[in-house]
Design a protein around this motif. Structure first.
Motif, PDB file in Angstrom:
ATOM      1  N   ALA A 150       8.356   0.668  -2.981  1.00  0.00           N
ATOM      2  CA  ALA A 150       8.409   1.307  -4.300  1.00  0.00           C
ATOM      3  C   ALA A 150       9.241   0.480  -5.272  1.00  0.00           C
ATOM      4  N   VAL A 151      10.371  -0.044  -4.802  1.00  0.00           N
ATOM      5  CA  VAL A 151      11.203  -0.881  -5.674  1.00  0.00           C
ATOM      6  C   VAL A 151      10.450  -2.157  -6.057  1.00  0.00           C
ATOM      7  N   LEU A 152       9.771  -2.759  -5.091  1.00  0.00           N
ATOM      8  CA  LEU A 152       9.003  -3.970  -5.378  1.00  0.00           C
ATOM      9  C   LEU A 152       7.905  -3.691  -6.398  1.00  0.00           C
ATOM     10  N   GLN A 153       7.209  -2.564  -6.250  1.00  0.00           N
ATOM     11  CA  GLN A 153       6.156  -2.223  -7.212  1.00  0.00           C
ATOM     12  C   GLN A 153       6.742  -2.029  -8.602  1.00  0.00           C
ATOM     13  N   ASP A 154       7.909  -1.422  -8.670  1.00  0.00           N
ATOM     14  CA  ASP A 154       8.569  -1.235  -9.961  1.00  0.00           C
ATOM     15  C   ASP A 154       8.925  -2.570 -10.597  1.00  0.00           C
ATOM     16  N   ARG A 155       9.347  -3.535  -9.758  1.00  0.00           N
ATOM     17  CA  ARG A 155       9.776  -4.839 -10.285  1.00  0.00           C
ATOM     18  C   ARG A 155       8.594  -5.759 -10.599  1.00  0.00           C
ATOM     19  N   SER A 156       7.370  -5.286 -10.359  1.00  0.00           N
ATOM     20  CA  SER A 156       6.195  -6.111 -10.671  1.00  0.00           C
ATOM     21  C   SER A 156       5.666  -5.859 -12.069  1.00  0.00           C
ATOM     22  N   ALA A 157       6.333  -4.982 -12.828  1.00  0.00           N
ATOM     23  CA  ALA A 157       5.854  -4.639 -14.170  1.00  0.00           C
ATOM     24  C   ALA A 157       5.796  -5.877 -15.055  1.00  0.00           C
ATOM     25  N   MET A 158       4.851  -5.884 -15.966  1.00  0.00           N
ATOM     26  CA  MET A 158       4.653  -7.046 -16.836  1.00  0.00           C
ATOM     27  C   MET A 158       5.863  -7.317 -17.723  1.00  0.00           C
ATOM     28  N   LEU A 179       8.202  -4.854   8.754  1.00  0.00           N
ATOM     29  CA  LEU A 179       7.932  -3.432   8.980  1.00  0.00           C
ATOM     30  C   LEU A 179       6.427  -3.205   8.869  1.00  0.00           C
ATOM     31  N   PRO A 180       5.676  -3.484   9.935  1.00  0.00           N
ATOM     32  CA  PRO A 180       4.204  -3.458   9.865  1.00  0.00           C
ATOM     33  C   PRO A 180       3.614  -2.116   9.450  1.00  0.00           C
ATOM     34  N   GLU A 181       4.376  -1.032   9.568  1.00  0.00           N
ATOM     35  CA  GLU A 181       3.814   0.272   9.196  1.00  0.00           C
ATOM     36  C   GLU A 181       3.457   0.351   7.712  1.00  0.00           C
ATOM     37  N   ILE A 182       4.033  -0.537   6.908  1.00  0.00           N
ATOM     38  CA  ILE A 182       3.762  -0.507   5.474  1.00  0.00           C
ATOM     39  C   ILE A 182       2.550  -1.364   5.108  1.00  0.00           C
ATOM     40  N   ARG A 183       1.955  -2.056   6.084  1.00  0.00           N
ATOM     41  CA  ARG A 183       0.892  -3.026   5.794  1.00  0.00           C
ATOM     42  C   ARG A 183      -0.281  -2.424   5.014  1.00  0.00           C
ATOM     43  N   PRO A 184      -0.851  -1.289   5.435  1.00  0.00           N
ATOM     44  CA  PRO A 184      -2.005  -0.780   4.674  1.00  0.00           C
ATOM     45  C   PRO A 184      -1.690  -0.545   3.203  1.00  0.00           C
ATOM     46  N   ALA A 185      -0.544   0.064   2.921  1.00  0.00           N
ATOM     47  CA  ALA A 185      -0.194   0.336   1.524  1.00  0.00           C
ATOM     48  C   ALA A 185       0.095  -0.964   0.781  1.00  0.00           C
ATOM     49  N   ALA A 186       0.790  -1.899   1.425  1.00  0.00           N
ATOM     50  CA  ALA A 186       1.158  -3.151   0.758  1.00  0.00           C
ATOM     51  C   ALA A 186      -0.068  -4.002   0.460  1.00  0.00           C
ATOM     52  N   THR A 187      -0.956  -4.150   1.446  1.00  0.00           N
ATOM     53  CA  THR A 187      -2.137  -4.992   1.218  1.00  0.00           C
ATOM     54  C   THR A 187      -3.058  -4.372   0.178  1.00  0.00           C
ATOM     55  N   ALA A 188      -3.175  -3.051   0.166  1.00  0.00           N
ATOM     56  CA  ALA A 188      -4.012  -2.400  -0.846  1.00  0.00           C
ATOM     57  C   ALA A 188      -3.439  -2.624  -2.240  1.00  0.00           C
ATOM     58  N   TRP A 189      -2.114  -2.538  -2.351  1.00  0.00           N
ATOM     59  CA  TRP A 189      -1.487  -2.763  -3.657  1.00  0.00           C
ATOM     60  C   TRP A 189      -1.686  -4.206  -4.122  1.00  0.00           C
ATOM     61  N   LEU A 190      -1.465  -5.174  -3.212  1.00  0.00           N
ATOM     62  CA  LEU A 190      -1.650  -6.584  -3.578  1.00  0.00           C
ATOM     63  C   LEU A 190      -3.101  -6.863  -3.947  1.00  0.00           C
TER      64      LEU A 190
END
Length: 678
Positions: A150-158, A179-190
């Motif tokens: 969530a913090v990383l997504q916040d810091r990706s703002a234009m 932390l592989p459990e976050i992979r589905p959410a992270a890859t979908a976001w990227l």
């Protein structure tokens, strides 16, 4: 500030060089108003308290005070302190989770994790440099994967700068691997970032590459074409190429610094430069692609075709990495690199020449381009004061010489006659035996003037190596004189080099037998071994050589002794009991040399035992491959049981052989192919 710092018994703690009693002063100096004092303190901390990534008791004890510094807005250079903290934490977390981690790594990792929210706060600081230094911590210290993402997504703002957002994508991949459990959410976001048409192509490229880095095993065939398309977008948006500023004229190194040392530091400095915003991204992509050589070749082809000189320069270095690591027909890449020799940007052209010289065993497709580049500015280009042009000319001349092309000779003559970077010309002079009549007299004069008392490796070694390869008997007197002079000064390195040169001359060096015999009993074992080897090559007198070789079998120069006995062949049968003992030695190399000698001395009856040793050692230590292959080649049909292992080696993409060098690998492939034919 630093409450309690003097309550720590720093003198009882350790850093890389002993007691850590000066650490409080280093920490205090990091907040000095004097920039030079701060930089000096930070440099000392890295070199002593965080030496080469190590973590000591003093490192762990420093962390609370470093964090206090980082959290104070009045601290100058806060971003450097945070970068140091993140660096220590990165090393500690990487080692702290292993079975062999010591208490210092574990303690530092625990500190970083327990203060993860402080690092997260730094990523929202008003200072962009502070934010950039802190962002990597989000992938390493926060154990709440959802919170970190969530913090990383916040810091990706234009609203944040592009460099920060590129760091966000890389940190997301780091977080996902930890932390592989976050992979589905992270890859979908990227993946969503890649598709976003409003994002800059550099940001979308970063998201694409780090999405692949989240799960390297799932890389698809679409990755490289998509990356190439984004590279084209970046190139299309780039401003027209502008000339890069010329560096200052070449200055000779200090008198007490050997030129090869100065050149090595120059190479290191160049390797650390970043020439384009995509440098680290594309390196990461190549690492993710690994052994997918065809895909990496497609990517490099696109990089080398870029209109941006920085992208092409980076591409040359990444091409070098591929050529060094993997076998295959790389002639198309070599030709693309050779085309860069004509680049308007001389730094790009010099980098291309450097690659071709370094990888000369496979540089044949570049021969004419190298010759054309030399001809374009004449042999005096060797001595020009323009740094990039000098490196371009020198490396092109060296590459051409290593290809055995006499068109490099005028440049080598200029080097040797002017004494400008002559050591580089000496390195390659031995590759031009057709020009021995011009090179040997010049090398002769340099060897006569060489200082054999130098504490650094003497230039005499390089000159003797060149004379060895030229194999011209006219060098015999000066080589013999050098042997005597070096032995008198107990300069055993040069003594061995002189012996090697005499060895290459073989029976033509008969007049030097007395001088060779004079060093057979010296104290230095390696020199004795070189003398025995040379004595056999020059005299062929087994009655004289055998006792000395048998004695060497009881020393740590036993491999050299085994090789000599193998060359003597069946008449060396008296050595067989000791050689057979060495077939069970602990060290792979000792067993391999002994096995080869057993074959050369005893032949067919020993084939099963010899093959067992050779093939086992080769499986255990791939660096032995060249020596093993050479023996298998001599064994001919008797090597038939080795065929499955040979075929497995030839089917590999990765280079093998000693040191993993291209030259040794090419020789290994040729020898193994010859064994199969036999």
């Amino acid at each position: 500030m630093f409450s309690g710092i003097h309550d720590v018994d720093w003198a009882s703690l350790q850093h890389a060089y002993g007691s850590a009693d000066e650490v409080p002063a280093l920490l205090e100096a990091m907040r000095s108003p004097d920039a030079e004092e701060r930089d000096r303190a930070l440099g000392d901390f890295y070199s002593k308290v965080h030496h080469q990534g190590s973590v000591y008791s003093s490192t762990t004890a420093s962390l609370p005070f470093l964090l206090e510094l980082a959290g104070d807005p009045a601290t100058p250079d806060r971003e450097k302190v945070i970068a140091l903290l993140v660096n220590i934490g990165t090393e500690a977390v990487g080692q702290g989770d292993t079975d062999y981690a010591d208490a210092d790594f574990i303690g530092s990792a625990a500190f970083a994790r327990s203060h993860a929210e402080a690092f997260a706060d730094f990523t929202a600081d008003a200072d962009c440099r502070v934010r950039q230094a802190a962002i990597p911590s989000l992938g390493l210290f926060l154990d709440d994967a959802d919170r970190a993402l969530a913090v990383l997504q916040d810091r990706s703002a234009m609203s944040f700068c592009l460099l920060e957002r590129l760091l966000v994508t890389r940190t997301t991949a780091t977080l996902t691997r930890r932390l592989p459990e976050i992979r589905p959410a992270a890859t979908a976001w990227l993946a969503g970032l890649v598709r976003n048409p409003l994002g800059e192509p550099e940001f979308r490229l970063a998201a694409l590459i780090h999405q692949a880095g989240c799960d390297p095993e799932a890389i698809s065939d679409d990755l490289v074409p998509a990356a190439i398309a984004l590279l084209r977008e970046i190139a299309d948006a780039a401003p027209q190429e502008q000339p890069w500023p010329e560096p200052p004229p070449v200055t000779p190194p200090a008198d007490d610094v050997p030129p090869f040392v100065s050149a090595a530091f120059d190479d290191l400095e160049r390797a650390d430069r970043r020439y384009a915003l995509t440098t680290d991204l594309l390196r990461t992509l190549h690492q993710s692609l690994g052994a997918r050589v065809s895909q990496r070749t497609d990517l490099l082809t696109a990089q080398l075709s870029s209109p941006e000189p920085g992208v092409r320069l980076d591409a040359i270095r990444m091409t070098s990495d591929l050529l060094q690591a993997f076998r295959g027909d790389h002639s198309a890449l070599i030709r693309l690199v050779a085309a860069q020799l004509a680049a308007n940007n001389l730094e790009v052209a010099a980098e291309a020449a450097t690659l071709l010289e370094r990888h000369h065993p496979i540089a044949e497709p570049a021969r004419e381009a190298l010759a054309g580049r030399l001809a374009s500015h004449g042999p005096d280009g060797w001595t020009t004061q323009r740094p990039h042009l000098r490196r371009l000319h020198q490396k092109a001349a060296m590459a051409l010489a290593r290809l055995g092309d006499a068109r490099a000779l005028p440049s080598l003559r200029v080097a040797l006659d002017s004494d400008v970077d002559a050591w580089l010309a000496v390195e390659v002079a031995g590759a031009l035996p057709q020009a021995a009549d011009q090179l040997v007299p010049r090398l002769h004069d340099r060897l006569r003037d060489a200082d054999l008392s130098e504490k650094w490796p003497s230039e005499a070694n390089g000159i003797l190596s060149a004379l060895t390869r030229l194999g011209d008997p006219s060098a015999l007197p000066i080589v013999t004189e050098t042997l005597v002079a070096a032995a008198r000064q107990q300069n055993w390195d040069v003594t061995r080099s002189a012996l090697t040169a005499l060895h290459a001359l073989g029976p033509a060096a008969t007049s030097a037998l007395a001088e060779i015999r004079s060093v057979i009993a010296v104290e230095d074992t390696w020199t004795r071994a070189a003398a025995v080897t040379t004595l056999w090559a020059v005299s062929g007198d087994r009655d004289e050589v055998m006792p000395a070789a048998l004695a060497l079998l009881e020393t740590f120069a036993l491999r050299e002794a085994a090789d000599v006995l193998g060359r003597i062949g069946p008449p060396a049968a008296a050595a067989l009991p000791r050689l057979r003992e060495l077939l069970t030695a602990d060290y792979d190399w000792n067993r391999v040399h002994a096995a080869a000698a057993v074959w050369d001395v005893a032949g067919e009856p020993e084939a099963p035992a010899v093959l067992d040793v050779l093939l086992h050692a080769w499986r255990n230590n791939s660096a032995t491959g060249n020596h093993v292959a050479a023996c298998l080649k001599r064994m001919g049909a008797a090597a038939a049981p080795a065929v499955p292992q040979i075929r497995a080696e030839l089917a590999r993409f990765e280079r093998g052989g000693r040191f993993g060098s291209i030259s040794n690998d090419e020789t290994l492939v040729r020898d193994l192919t010859a064994v199969l034919t036999a």
